[in-house]
Design an enzyme around this catalytic site. Structure first.
Site, short mmCIF file in Angstrom:
data_model
loop_
_atom_site.label_atom_id
_atom_site.label_comp_id
_atom_site.label_asym_id
_atom_site.label_seq_id
_atom_site.Cartn_x
_atom_site.Cartn_y
_atom_site.Cartn_z
N SER A 9 47.75 63.11 27.65
CA SER A 9 48.28 64.46 27.81
C SER A 9 48.16 65.31 26.54
O SER A 9 48.94 66.23 26.33
CB SER A 9 49.76 64.43 28.25
OG SER A 9 49.85 63.94 29.56
N TYR A 32 49.49 71.55 31.64
CA TYR A 32 50.61 71.50 32.58
C TYR A 32 51.36 72.80 32.77
O TYR A 32 52.13 72.92 33.69
CB TYR A 32 51.61 70.42 32.14
CG TYR A 32 50.97 69.06 32.04
CD1 TYR A 32 50.48 68.43 33.18
CD2 TYR A 32 50.82 68.42 30.82
CE1 TYR A 32 49.88 67.20 33.11
CE2 TYR A 32 50.22 67.18 30.74
CZ TYR A 32 49.75 66.57 31.88
OH TYR A 32 49.15 65.34 31.81
N ARG A 88 39.30 58.76 36.06
CA ARG A 88 38.72 60.05 35.70
C ARG A 88 38.18 59.96 34.29
O ARG A 88 38.85 59.43 33.40
CB ARG A 88 39.80 61.12 35.76
CG ARG A 88 39.33 62.50 36.14
CD ARG A 88 40.41 63.52 35.89
NE ARG A 88 40.54 63.75 34.47
CZ ARG A 88 41.69 63.83 33.81
NH1 ARG A 88 42.84 63.71 34.42
NH2 ARG A 88 41.69 64.03 32.51
N ASP A 109 36.69 61.99 30.97
CA ASP A 109 36.61 63.29 30.30
C ASP A 109 35.38 63.31 29.40
O ASP A 109 35.16 62.38 28.62
CB ASP A 109 37.86 63.54 29.46
CG ASP A 109 39.12 63.67 30.30
OD1 ASP A 109 38.99 63.92 31.52
OD2 ASP A 109 40.23 63.53 29.75
N GLU A 122 37.03 60.04 26.94
CA GLU A 122 37.96 58.97 27.31
C GLU A 122 37.89 58.72 28.80
O GLU A 122 37.40 59.54 29.56
CB GLU A 122 39.40 59.34 26.93
CG GLU A 122 39.87 60.60 27.63
CD GLU A 122 41.37 60.64 27.89
OE1 GLU A 122 42.07 59.67 27.59
OE2 GLU A 122 41.82 61.66 28.44
N ASN A 143 40.49 57.73 31.99
CA ASN A 143 41.88 57.65 32.42
C ASN A 143 41.94 56.74 33.64
O ASN A 143 41.32 57.04 34.66
CB ASN A 143 42.39 59.04 32.82
CG ASN A 143 42.37 59.99 31.64
OD1 ASN A 143 43.20 59.90 30.75
ND2 ASN A 143 41.39 60.89 31.60
N GLY A 178 46.49 61.92 36.38
CA GLY A 178 47.54 62.73 37.01
C GLY A 178 47.25 62.98 38.49
O GLY A 178 46.10 63.15 38.89
#
Ligand code: ADP
Ligand code: MG
Length: 317
Positions: free
Chosen positions: A158, A224, A263, A265, A278, A280, A284
């Site tokens: 995050s 967010y 996911r 990035d 990276e 994940n 989210g």
């Protein structure tokens, strides 16, 4: 709104599904938001799902899991103590199938430093970097990477504890700040972008999303809170570039040993080369999150998406 439902016998075959969310990490609140959506999506599809808010009110997560009555787990914990292989290990010992990556890939996904080393070793592109620790020669770091530099805690998510720095004084301050979150900190060569993110579902990639933010980078607020972050499916990439990005993501996912969903990035550098940031392993799943967005673009509703993820439970390589 969501009328898609599983066939009753297929839903029953999943048994009782614990949607495991919350946890103790810095991303607890985001996980609770993701978890609430996942629970709603599974229930709307007819799955017998219930929530486990791990470590709620200071409870012991191990005792909570041992006491819970479930047949399989949908893991939607973000960050350390959940996305990092620890819960996965416990579930293995309990012989409970769970969604997503196994112990090793989850641990790697949570460790940016070691994941980058692995990708580098496999010949996959990732921005040049240096480890920042107490004995680090900052002069050598700035000479090698050149400003601007991205400073990040190796185990956070995050965008927590991350800073873009342009001077030695900023580098020192950012290092001190990142150290407050993690004993392992990396300095990474700045990549101008554009930035992309690619979701993996089963053995497929979902449509590529290009991220655009007026902020310096895709920081916590841009992720967010901000209304000015833009998500484009018109990526401005050629079909060949899209294909090579998707292939890179598949390779990065596979080499890290990831499974089921996730996911990756990625940014494009000034030479038009993609650079892996990276992976994940439990990204989210809030109503604003990227994986549901990409699924929607592919014509997959949220309920279908969570059921597809549930279908990939177990059977890791
Ligand atoms: N080397 C870099 N150069 C430029 N921007 C970066 C770099 N690394 C990360 N970023 C920006 O920071 C954001 C968060 O970084 P990332 O490595 O994905 O960590 P997190 O786990 O916090 O998402 C990225 O989405 C991107 O916008
Ligand atoms: Mg990221």
């Amino acid at each position: 709104m969501n009328e898609w439902r599983l066939d009753a016998s297929e839903a029953a075959a999943f048994g009782r599904v614990a949607v495991i969310m919350g946890g103790r990490s810095a991303e607890r609140e985001i996980s609770l938001r993701s978890g609430a959506e996942v629970l709603r999506g599974l229930q709307a599809a007819g799955v017998d799902a219930f929530a486990v808010d791990l470590a709620a009110d200071g409870r012991d997560p191990v005792a909570q899991l041992l006491q819970a009555d479930f047949d399989r787990a949908f893991l939607i914990l973000h960050g350390r103590g959940g996305e990092d292989g620890t819960i996965q290990g416990l579930l293995e010992m309990m012989h409970k199938p769970y969604t997503g990556s196994g112990v090793c890939a989850s641990a790697l996904g949570m460790d940016k430093l070691r994941c980058k080393l692995l990708w580098q070793g496999a010949g996959l592109p990732t921005p040049a970097f240096a480890v920042l620790d107490e004995g680090a020669d900052l002069g050598a770091v700035e000479a090698r990477l050149g400003y601007p530099i991205m400073v990040k805690p190796a185990h956070e998510g995050s965008s927590i504890g991350m800073s873009k720095v342009r001077t030695r004084a900023e580098l020192e301050a950012a290092f001190a700040q990142a150290t407050a979150y993690d004993s392992s900190v990396i300095a990474e060569q700045w990549v101008d972008g554009p930035e992309f993110t690619v979701a993996v579902l089963g053995h497929e990639t979902l449509p590529v999303i290009r991220l655009e933010t007026p902020h310096d980078f895709y920081d916590f607020t841009a992720k967010y809170e901000a209304a000015d972050t833009a998500y484009h499916f018109r990526t401005a990439l050629s079909p060949e570039q899209t294909e090579s990005l998707q292939q890179l993501v598949q390779q990065a996912f596979k080499i890290a040993g990831c499974h089921g969903w996730g996911r990756v990035d990625v940014m494009m550098d000034a030479n038009g080369q993609f650079q892996l940031l990276e992976v994940n392993t439990a990204p989210g799943m809030t109503d604003h999150s990227l994986v549901p967005m990409a699924a929607r673009e592919a014509g997959i509703s949220f309920s279908q998406l969570v059921v597809e993820i549930l279908r990939t439970t177990g059977e890791r390589e």
